[in-house]
Design a protein around this motif. Structure first.
Motif, PDB file in Angstrom:
ATOM      1  N   UNK A 136       0.863  -1.185   0.000  1.00 41.43           N
ATOM      2  CA  UNK A 136       0.000   0.000   0.000  1.00 41.43           C
ATOM      3  C   UNK A 136       0.894   1.228   0.000  1.00 41.43           C
ATOM      4  N   UNK A 137       0.569   2.203  -0.867  1.00 41.44           N
ATOM      5  CA  UNK A 137       1.337   3.440  -0.984  1.00 41.44           C
ATOM      6  C   UNK A 137       0.400   4.624  -0.915  1.00 41.44           C
ATOM      7  N   UNK A 138       0.823   5.680  -0.210  1.00 38.74           N
ATOM      8  CA  UNK A 138       0.025   6.895  -0.155  1.00 38.74           C
ATOM      9  C   UNK A 138       0.943   8.065   0.173  1.00 38.74           C
ATOM     10  N   UNK A 139       0.423   9.264  -0.052  1.00 45.55           N
ATOM     11  CA  UNK A 139       1.173  10.489   0.202  1.00 45.55           C
ATOM     12  C   UNK A 139       0.656  11.165   1.465  1.00 45.55           C
ATOM     13  N   UNK A 140       1.577  11.490   2.371  1.00 44.50           N
ATOM     14  CA  UNK A 140       1.240  12.277   3.547  1.00 44.50           C
ATOM     15  C   UNK A 140       1.436  13.757   3.243  1.00 44.50           C
ATOM     16  N   UNK A 141       2.067  14.058   2.130  1.00 43.20           N
ATOM     17  CA  UNK A 141       2.324  15.405   1.636  1.00 43.20           C
ATOM     18  C   UNK A 141       2.947  15.283   0.261  1.00 43.20           C
ATOM     19  N   UNK A 142       3.154  16.393  -0.441  1.00 39.50           N
ATOM     20  CA  UNK A 142       3.689  16.321  -1.796  1.00 39.50           C
ATOM     21  C   UNK A 142       5.053  15.644  -1.891  1.00 39.50           C
ATOM     22  N   UNK A 143       5.873  15.753  -0.857  1.00 34.64           N
ATOM     23  CA  UNK A 143       7.218  15.195  -0.886  1.00 34.64           C
ATOM     24  C   UNK A 143       7.459  14.145   0.186  1.00 34.64           C
ATOM     25  N   UNK A 144       6.378  13.574   0.706  1.00 33.18           N
ATOM     26  CA  UNK A 144       6.462  12.518   1.712  1.00 33.18           C
ATOM     27  C   UNK A 144       5.475  11.423   1.347  1.00 33.18           C
ATOM     28  N   UNK A 145       6.026  10.241   1.046  1.00 35.80           N
ATOM     29  CA  UNK A 145       5.130   9.122   0.770  1.00 35.80           C
ATOM     30  C   UNK A 145       5.429   8.003   1.751  1.00 35.80           C
ATOM     31  N   UNK A 146       4.404   7.197   2.000  1.00 32.18           N
ATOM     32  CA  UNK A 146       4.495   6.104   2.958  1.00 32.18           C
ATOM     33  C   UNK A 146       4.110   4.810   2.254  1.00 32.18           C
ATOM     34  N   UNK A 147       4.761   3.716   2.664  1.00 30.34           N
ATOM     35  CA  UNK A 147       4.482   2.408   2.076  1.00 30.34           C
ATOM     36  C   UNK A 147       4.458   1.352   3.168  1.00 30.34           C
ATOM     37  N   UNK A 148       3.549   0.424   3.029  1.00 30.21           N
ATOM     38  CA  UNK A 148       3.556  -0.774   3.865  1.00 30.21           C
ATOM     39  C   UNK A 148       3.495  -1.973   2.930  1.00 30.21           C
ATOM     40  N   UNK A 149       4.058  -3.077   3.362  1.00 33.47           N
ATOM     41  CA  UNK A 149       3.936  -4.295   2.563  1.00 33.47           C
ATOM     42  C   UNK A 149       3.864  -5.507   3.479  1.00 33.47           C
ATOM     43  N   UNK A 150       3.205  -6.504   2.968  1.00 39.10           N
ATOM     44  CA  UNK A 150       3.092  -7.786   3.643  1.00 39.10           C
ATOM     45  C   UNK A 150       3.462  -8.857   2.634  1.00 39.10           C
ATOM     46  N   UNK A 151       4.458  -9.656   2.960  1.00 41.22           N
ATOM     47  CA  UNK A 151       4.946 -10.727   2.094  1.00 41.22           C
ATOM     48  C   UNK A 151       4.722 -12.058   2.782  1.00 41.22           C
ATOM     49  N   UNK A 152       4.109 -12.994   2.079  1.00 41.32           N
ATOM     50  CA  UNK A 152       3.907 -14.348   2.600  1.00 41.32           C
ATOM     51  C   UNK A 152       4.394 -15.339   1.555  1.00 41.32           C
ATOM     52  N   UNK A 153       5.084 -16.382   2.028  1.00 42.90           N
ATOM     53  CA  UNK A 153       5.542 -17.441   1.138  1.00 42.90           C
ATOM     54  C   UNK A 153       5.024 -18.776   1.653  1.00 42.90           C
ATOM     55  N   UNK A 154       4.860 -19.769   0.756  1.00 45.39           N
ATOM     56  CA  UNK A 154       4.298 -21.062   1.167  1.00 45.39           C
ATOM     57  C   UNK A 154       5.124 -21.797   2.225  1.00 45.39           C
ATOM     58  N   UNK A 155       6.417 -21.495   2.309  1.00 47.01           N
ATOM     59  CA  UNK A 155       7.266 -22.181   3.294  1.00 47.01           C
ATOM     60  C   UNK A 155       7.069 -21.643   4.709  1.00 47.01           C
ATOM     61  N   UNK A 156       6.110 -20.714   4.879  1.00 50.75           N
ATOM     62  CA  UNK A 156       5.822 -20.171   6.197  1.00 50.75           C
ATOM     63  C   UNK A 156       6.478 -18.833   6.472  1.00 50.75           C
ATOM     64  N   UNK A 157       7.400 -18.398   5.612  1.00 44.64           N
ATOM     65  CA  UNK A 157       8.054 -17.108   5.798  1.00 44.64           C
ATOM     66  C   UNK A 157       7.051 -15.990   5.571  1.00 44.64           C
ATOM     67  N   UNK A 158       6.978 -15.058   6.520  1.00 44.47           N
ATOM     68  CA  UNK A 158       6.124 -13.881   6.395  1.00 44.47           C
ATOM     69  C   UNK A 158       6.877 -12.684   6.937  1.00 44.47           C
ATOM     70  N   UNK A 159       6.734 -11.552   6.267  1.00 43.19           N
ATOM     71  CA  UNK A 159       7.356 -10.339   6.770  1.00 43.19           C
ATOM     72  C   UNK A 159       6.444  -9.147   6.509  1.00 43.19           C
ATOM     73  N   UNK A 160       6.572  -8.150   7.364  1.00 38.01           N
ATOM     74  CA  UNK A 160       5.841  -6.900   7.222  1.00 38.01           C
ATOM     75  C   UNK A 160       6.870  -5.778   7.180  1.00 38.01           C
ATOM     76  N   UNK A 161       6.634  -4.793   6.326  1.00 40.02           N
ATOM     77  CA  UNK A 161       7.583  -3.697   6.148  1.00 40.02           C
ATOM     78  C   UNK A 161       6.850  -2.366   6.155  1.00 40.02           C
TER      79      UNK A 161
END
Length: 186
Positions: A136-161
């Protein structure tokens, strides 16, 4: 804002600060990167070629972006360098949802979906046999953007960023980017 204006608003050079958390063990890791985002028009050869690789009609392409980065996570000694090419394709009359093609050297060609909500938050979803990624990406201002991500793999590995990114070069798009304002009822 439509998807083309959203891509335009991302053009420029960004300083990215990232925190990642692997959900399998406690703790997190952080890092920094410089990210360059160059807007590509639907008629540029790179966009047309990516559509052909994905067996999709290039006439459906709305816009694209070339994203290059170099950076390092705090616990690593080797710099990470890479390039990704993104192309947004219309799948109907609504430009704010459709298909997203991604060419990344490490992962090859990936196909996913994009949705730009009325709150001007872009959600990218990519799923394959080897991964599920929601960003997910969005702008908090014209020169500030924020991103979150969620990654899941079948081997059980999961990460949030979580990433916060400040524009340090390049120009803001002609379309003014208004900050996302949220309110909650108490």
């Amino acid at each position: 804002m439509n998807i083309i204006e959203f891509f335009e608003a991302n053009a420029g050079k960004w300083l990215s600060q990232r925190t990642s958390h692997n959900l399998a063990w406690p703790g997190s890791e952080s890092g920094k990167a410089e990210v360059q985002i160059d807007l590509l028009t639907a008629s540029q050869p790179e966009v047309i070629q990516l559509c052909q690789q994905g067996n999709l009609a290039a006439a459906q392409a709305l816009c694209g972006a070339r994203i290059t980065w170099k950076g390092m996570m705090a616990a690593e000694t080797q710099q990470q360098i890479g390039t990704t090419l993104l192309v947004a394709l219309a799948t109907g009359d609504n430009l704010n949802q459709g298909q997203l093609l991604q060419q990344n050297g490490r992962k090859g060609l990936l196909s996913g979906r994009y949705l730009l909500g009325s709150d001007e938050v872009l959600t990218l979803t990519t799923a394959s046999e080897s991964l599920y990624l929601e960003e997910r990406l969005w702008f908090a201002g014209p020169n500030l953007r924020l991103r979150t991500s969620l990654l899941k793999q079948p081997n059980g590995f999961s990460s949030a960023t979580f990433c916060s990114e400040i524009r340090i070069g390049g120009s803001q798009s002609p379309a003014a980017v208004a900050p996302v304002v949220t309110s909650s009822a108490s």
